[in-house]
Structure formats: structure tokens, C-alpha cells
Design an enzyme around this catalytic site. Structure first.
Site, PDB file in Angstrom:
ATOM      1  N   CYS A  53       0.826  -1.216   0.000  1.00  0.00           N
ATOM      2  CA  CYS A  53       0.000   0.000   0.000  1.00  0.00           C
ATOM      3  C   CYS A  53       0.855   1.259   0.000  1.00  0.00           C
ATOM      4  CB  CYS A  53      -0.958  -0.002   1.196  1.00  0.00           C
ATOM      5  SG  CYS A  53      -0.125   0.198   2.792  1.00  0.00           S
TER       6      CYS A  53
ATOM      7  N   ASP B 221       9.846  20.279 -35.330  1.00  0.00           N
ATOM      8  CA  ASP B 221      10.974  20.427 -36.244  1.00  0.00           C
ATOM      9  C   ASP B 221      10.523  19.834 -37.584  1.00  0.00           C
ATOM     10  OD1 ASP B 221      13.653  20.669 -37.216  1.00  0.00           O
ATOM     11  OD2 ASP B 221      13.918  18.529 -36.822  1.00  0.00           O
TER      12      ASP B 221
ATOM     13  N   CYS C 276       2.037   2.265   3.358  1.00  0.00           N
ATOM     14  CA  CYS C 276       3.162   1.433   3.814  1.00  0.00           C
ATOM     15  C   CYS C 276       4.466   1.955   3.217  1.00  0.00           C
ATOM     16  CB  CYS C 276       2.966  -0.026   3.389  1.00  0.00           C
ATOM     17  SG  CYS C 276       1.394  -0.717   3.924  1.00  0.00           S
TER      18      CYS C 276
END
Length: 702
Positions: A16, A396, A19
Site C-alpha cells: 500500500c 521540427d 506502507c
């Protein structure tokens, strides 16, 4: 080890986001650690300082986090859903809850047997959560496990055993959902890791052997049979085959490879036998760099995630304060302590920041992983978000909108000559010329499988053209002015030549024995996909599409008109391109610059998002750009913008879901309707919505 030296480790069981944050704090608290970065998305940690695997595993013991050195090859065992320990425990907790509930319905909730089953369900299903929560509480560290522990103990004290057991079970389901969602999101990286084979057949010093890729050296020769994957980056020595490069570049069509051409690890050899000289070590291959950059990208926090992290810092203490006030203040005036303590506990449960904390990273990880599989490398959550907010885009010209090399675009031949005869004579003369446009004619002859003839009396006339004797015919090829010095050119031919010149093409007139035989035009041709892609970008609502080029204004304007560009700025030096990008940013806000990652580097750096093409072939493109299109074309650009916009929308929706459901649940306090059941459903529902909503990003394809 010196303080500034870094170590990198892979993590297992990091389930998690909360965590990950706690693990990072624990490592930071270790002596001699100067810097730490836990990458939740990629399950990695980078630490500066002398730490061991044992030190790190102690720091992650609260969640059973396992630590593996990055260089160690370790196969992660994939267990079926029903064999995972946490799921077995959750199922056992559910069985005990059902038994306790059935007893309580037949007798009462206060029945000692029912309470025993509820208590067993709570202990078995919530043991690890309680242990973490109590340790956190002793250190005054408040995360969702701390809040849940207080709520469950409180529920037991006031006799709400059944609801306490239901909350533990539903919390376990919620945790399993979050772990499952991150596993799915991380699969994109694992799939990339599995693309290239781990072993290959090579020839070294005349001896054929099979080795692990980490033992293969630069200069070894790979032997790749049809149907096999290429194990290392290299250059084709012998053979011709079509190679499926989709895993690297996202291209749907195979590419023909001949001697001298580059091939990439993880691509599939479809037809012929190839001998490939290895040019990079396994850790330096293009796929290895992609994996590294994708993992780094998932570690970089997007603006939305930084906001959520900051918000969560203040959110949790505020929820605890509200819960305390709800539990204490109303009973001081109206009594009924049990009811209001229950309401306060429900506020703690509904206030768990689980869904909020996971709302952004799960979307970012999913989007970046999906893009990588499609051949687009997005180098961070911030670039993903900025791509979704673009107002203008600059291109470009050479090698981006055009192919980057001259080719024959128009051919006009007098009826008495065949194309084959005409091209053979012209190519024969040009084979002796060093003029830049000669290569275009020779390539055209090669594509048409037309051989050259031998020539005599070759002569190059500076600034005008070249001539030679071919098959007893004097062939002259050069400018219109030179041709007019030698013979009379009809008005309609002159008009045709001038029209082609207005389109920015170089036109060469051909004379056979000083008589007009035909003319051909050569130009840096527009890519077949450029026009369609620019139309798609306009359909996506981009306000301004501009070409920035160092080419001559006549050529640039002609190409700009063919492509329906909003604006064309020609004759620009690199510093002028940089200034043009700054001007566009001042006018439109967020601007992307698309180039080749080399001579456009200043403009790419100045743009809100720098997008490089052909990332699979150039290290510079991978390093300098914010986004790299791995294939050498723009085909994936509209997809990338669409994905970024969708990710932005989903992140906003996730934050709204996570907060909205909690606000609705908290409002139920006023009529006294908030229960622990509703609280956990609100938290679990928000997490589920956030996860499922983020998974929608996996469905976006080109």
C-alpha cells in the site's frame, strides 16, 4: 562505503501507498542514511548510505517487506488468489463472522458464544493490523491501521462485537483490493522485463555455445533462428529477415533488416536466419534502459500526487480531532455516551485516507506502464499531466514531419523513352557524382531494381550539373538554366519545373544528346502519416500547430501549406528555435516541442514537454526528452495526448470519489445515522472506485 554512494533494491510485499511512506520514514531514521527514495509503483528503494538488507527488512518488518539487491536475479513466485496467506486469513475471518452472526440472530448479540466467534474473527482477521496499529500508537504515528485499531478496540469496549468483526473483514478485503490493483499496474513493468530472453546461442572464437545474457560480451555473434526473439542489441552481420519491433517501438508492421542495420533485444525475428554482432551489454540494451526509465518515471511524483500527499498530512490529524469532538461534546450536553462514542469510532473508520492516498499513484503507474507497452516512454507523472494540458505544439521539420533524406517525388519523361531506360541513363551518370541529390536518384533506381550502365567522359560542371556518355548517348542532368543554355525548353515544361520549385523541390532537367528528355524533382519528402497525425491533433483541440525549421522559407512554407500548419517559422538557428519556443510559451502557456533529440535539444528543454522521435535508435533522445516516441514516426503522438488527458481526468475523478464518499458518510453524523458498517463501506467503496477507475487507462490503445 562512502556516504554518497547509492544502493538500489527490489521490494516484495509492498502492498500500500501508506506502507511505502512509512517504510521510507523508517529507513530515513537509520543511522548514516543520507537519502532514501521508495518507488511504490516499481517496488524499488534507492538508499544513500551504508545499509544492509537486514537493516532494510527490519525497517519494513511492520508489513513483512522483503528486500532483494537489484543485481540479484530472483523469480517472484506467482501464487493463485486462493493460496495467498492474507486471502486465506480473510476467508477464515468471514466464516467465523458468519457463524457468530447466525448465533446472534437466534439468541442475541450479547450471547457469549456469538461474542466468542466475533472475537475470534476479529483476532484472526485483524492480528497484523492490530500489531502495527498498537506499535504506531505507542509512537504517536497515526496512519489508517492506527485509526482502525482504535475503532475496533473501542467497538469491543462498548459491546459492538459484530460490527467490529464486520469492519475487520471489510478492511481486509479493502487491503486485498489495493494490493491486487498495484500488482496489475506493476505487471506492465514485469511484462517489459520478460520481453528479452535470458539465454541465447552465440558464436565466440569460432565455437558455438549457449549462454545467459549476462555472460555475453560486446563483439560476440548472436545466431537467431526464424521465430526466435533477439536477446541483445546489435548489428546484423549476415542474413535478411523481417523483425517485429512492436515490443520496443510499438510499430504494428514488421521491419526488414539487412546487414548493417540495428536490431534490439526483445524483438522477434520472423523469417530468415540472422547473425548479429552484439553492440551492448545486457544492462545497457534499449529494453533495459526503457525499464529503468519507466521505473524512474513511476517514482517521480506528479503535481496531483504532491497535493494529495500534503493534504493527507493534515487530513488525518483533523479526522482524529473530529472523531474526538463527536465522541465527547454531544454527550456532555445530551448524555448517551455509548451512542456518541460509537459515532466517533465510525468517524475514525470513515476517515481512513486509504483511497485518497492511492488515488493518484495507481493512475500514474497504470498510464505510464500502458504507454511503455505502446512504444511511448513518458519520463514522469509531471510530464504525463503536462501532456494532458497542452495548448500548442511545435515541430521540427527535417526528420520529424519529413523523412529526413531526399527522394525522387516527381518524374516527367517524354513518351519516346521508357522509365527504365530514362532512369538507367540518369542513375549511371549520378553514380559518379558526389552531389547530395545524386543519392536520391540512385536509391530510386535501386528500389525499381534498375542497374547502372558503364559510362565514359564524365564531367561535373560546378553549379550547373553533370554529363557523361552512356550507351553512346550524351546524358546531361542539371538545372533548368543550364538546360536552356544547351537547347530550347518548351513553355509547358518550364511552367511544370517552376511549379515544382514553388513547392520547395529541387528540379533537375535531363537532356539526351542536347535534347529535352524529361525532368525529375527531388525533395525531403513528407512522411505519409504526417498529414493524418496533424489532423488528429487539431481534432483533439490543440489551438496552435507550428513548424520551426532551419530550412529555406520557400521549402518550409510549401510543406507547411501541404500539411495545413497554423504557423511556419523558417531559417531558424538552434538559438532562434529556443527563442521561438519561449515566445510560444508566453503566448499559449503549455507548449510541446517535437524533434529528434539532438540538434533540437535547447528547444526541447525550453518546452513544457520535450518530445523526441526515434528513441529506440538514439540514446540522446532517451536522455534529453521528457517523452520519447520509440518508433521513428509521429504515429503515437495523438494516442499519447489522449492518454494523458484521460489520466488527468481520472486523477481528478479519483480525488473526488475518495473525498466525496467520505464527506457524504460524515454528513450522516448529523442525524446520527453513521454506523461502523456504513463507514467501512464508504472507505472500501472509495478504494474500489479509485482502483477500477484507474484500470480504465489500460483500455486506451492507439
Amino acid at each position: 562505503m562512502k556516504e554518497h554512494e547509492q544502493q538500489e533494491f527490489r521490494l516484495e510485499n509492498l502492498t500500500c501507498a501508506n506502507c511505502a511512506m512509512k517504510f521510507e520514514k523508517n529507513i530515513q531514521a537509520l543511522p548514516d542514511v543520507t537519502e532514501v527514495n521508495v518507488n511504490f509503483g516499481a517496488s524499488k528503494v534507492r538508499v544513500s548510505g551504508p545499509v544492509s538488507v537486514e537493516d532494510l527488512e527490519k525497517a519494513g518488518a511492520f508489513d513483512g517487506i522483503k528486500v532483494v539487491p537489484i543485481a540479484m536475479k530472483r523469480t517472484i513466485e506467482s501464487k493463485p488468489f486462493y493460496k495467498r496467506r492474507e486471502n486465506i486469513i480473510t476467508l477464515l475471518s468471514l466464516v467465523l463472522l458468519i457463524i457468530g452472526t447466525s448465533i446472534s440472530f437466534q439468541t442475541s448479540e450479547a450471547d457469549p458464544y456469538a461474542i466468542a466467534f466475533f472475537a475470534a474473527s476479529i483476532v484472526i482477521g485483524g492480528y497484523e493490523m492490530f500489531w502495527s496499529g498498537l506499535k504506531n500508537l505507542s509512537r504517536f504515528y497515526f496512519d489508517m491501521k492506527t485509526l482502525m485499531t482504535i475503532a475496533i478496540i473501542g467497538a469491543a469496549i462498548i459491546g459492538e462485537w459484530r460490527e467490529g468483526a464486520v469492519v475487520v473483514f471489510l478492511f481486509a478485503v479493502s487491503e486485498a483490493l489495493e494490493a491486487y490493483s498495484m500488482t496489475k499496474a506493476r505487471q506492465s513493468i514485469r511484462q517489459l522485463m520478460d520481453i528479452a530472453p535470458s539465454r541465447a546461442v552465440i558464436r565466440r572464437n569460432g565455437e558455438i555455445m549457449e549462454l545467459g545474457t549476462e555472460e555475453i560480451n560486446i563483439g560476440d555473434t548472436l545466431l537467431v533462428k526464424p521465430g526466435q526473439k533477439i536477446a541483445m542489441d546489435g548489428e546484423v552481420l549476415v542474413g535478411r529477415s523481417s523483425v517485429n519491433q512492436a515490443p520496443i517501438t510499438g510499430e504494428s508492421m514488421p521491419v526488414i533488416k539487412i546487414p548493417g542495420e540495428e536490431v534490439f533485444a526483445g524483438t522477434l525475428n520472423e523469417e530468415g536466419l540472422l547473425e548479429v554482432r552484439v553492440t551492448k551489454r545486457v544492462e545497457d540494451t534499449t529494453i533495459a534502459k526503457i525499464i529503468h526509465l519507466v521505473e524512474e518515471a513511476q517514482a517521480e511524483k506528479a503535481p496531483s500526487q504532491k497535493f494529495v500527499d500534503q493534504f493527507a498530512k493534515y487530513y488525518t490529524p483533523i479526522i482524529i480531532l473530529i472523531a474526538f469532538l463527536v465522541a465527547v461534546i454531544p454527550p456532555l450536553f445530551i448524555g448517551d455516551w455509548q451512542t456518541w462514542i460509537y459515532q466517533g469510532l465510525a468517524v475514525l473508520v470513515v476517515g481512513c485516507p486509504c483511497a485518497l492516498v492511492v488515488s493518484t499513484p495507481v493512475a500514474i503507474v497504470t498510464a505510464i506502464g500502458n504507454a511503455a507497452k505502446q512504444g511511448v516512454l513518458i519520463k514522469g507523472g509531471i510530464h504525463l499531466e503536462e501532456m494532458g494540458r497542452l495548448q500548442a505544439i511545435a515541430f521540427d521539420k527535417t526528420g520529424t514531419l519529413t523523412k529526413g533524406y531526399p527522394e525522387v517525388t516527381d518524374l516527367s519523361i517524354k513518351p519516346e523513352f521508357t522509365e527504365q531506360d530514362f532512369i538507367r541513363k540518369v542513375a549511371s551518370v549520378e553514380s559518379y557524382s558526389d552531389h547530395p541529390l545524386a543519392r536520391a536518384i540512385l536509391n530510386y533506381a535501386s528500389d525499381q531494381i534498375i542497374d547502372h550502365s558503364s559510362i565514359e567522359q564524365f564531367q561535373y560542371v560546378t553549379g550547373k550539373g553533370a554529363k557523361a556518355l552512356v550507351e553512346d548517348v550524351e546524358v546531361a542532368i542539371g538545372s533548368l538554366q543550364w538546360a536552356e543554355e544547351k537547347t530550347t525548353i518548351q513553355d509547358k515544361v518550364r511552367a511544370s519545373v517552376e511549379e515544382l520549385q514553388k513547392q520547395g523541390k529541387s528540379v533537375m532537367v535531363v537532356l539526351f544528346n542536347n535534347k529535352y528528355a524529361g525532368h525529375l524533382a527531388v525533395a525531403d519528402a513528407i512522411r505519409e502519416t504526417s498529414s493524418t497525425i496533424l489532423t488528429k491533433l487539431k481534432d483533439l483541440g490543440l489551438k496552435h500547430i507550428v513548424m520551426l525549421t532551419g530550412d529555406h522559407p520557400t521549402t518550409a512554407v510549401a510543406i507547411g501549406q501541404q500539411l495545413n500548419m497554423t504557423d511556419v517559422r523558417a531559417g531558424l538557428m538552434p538559438d532562434e528555435k529556443l527563442q521561438a519556443v519561449k515566445t510560444l510559451r508566453a503566448e499559449f502557456g503549455r507548449v510541446a516541442m517535437v524533434g529528434d533529440g539532438m540538434n533540437d535539444a535547447p528547444a526541447l528543454a525550453a518546452a513544457t514537454v520535450g518530445i523526441a522521435m526515434g528513441g529506440a535508435g538514439t540514446d540522446a533522445a532517451l536522455e534529453t526528452a521528457d517523452v520519447a516516441l520509440m518508433a521513428d514516426d509521429l504515429e503515437k503522438l495523438p494516442y499519447t495526448i489522449q492518454l494523458s488527458r484521460k489520466a488527468l481526468r481520472i486523477i481528478k475523478e479519483n480525488i473526488m470519489f475518495a473525498l466525496g464518499l467520505k464527506i457524504v458518510a460524515l454528513l450522516l453524523i448529523i442525524p446520527g445515522l453513521l454506523t461502523l458498517w456504513i463507514a467501512i463501506f464508504a472507505d472500501m467503496g472509495a478504494t474500489l472506485l479509485v482502483v477500477l477507475n484507474s484500470m480504465r487507462l489500460l483500455r486506451i490503445q492507439k
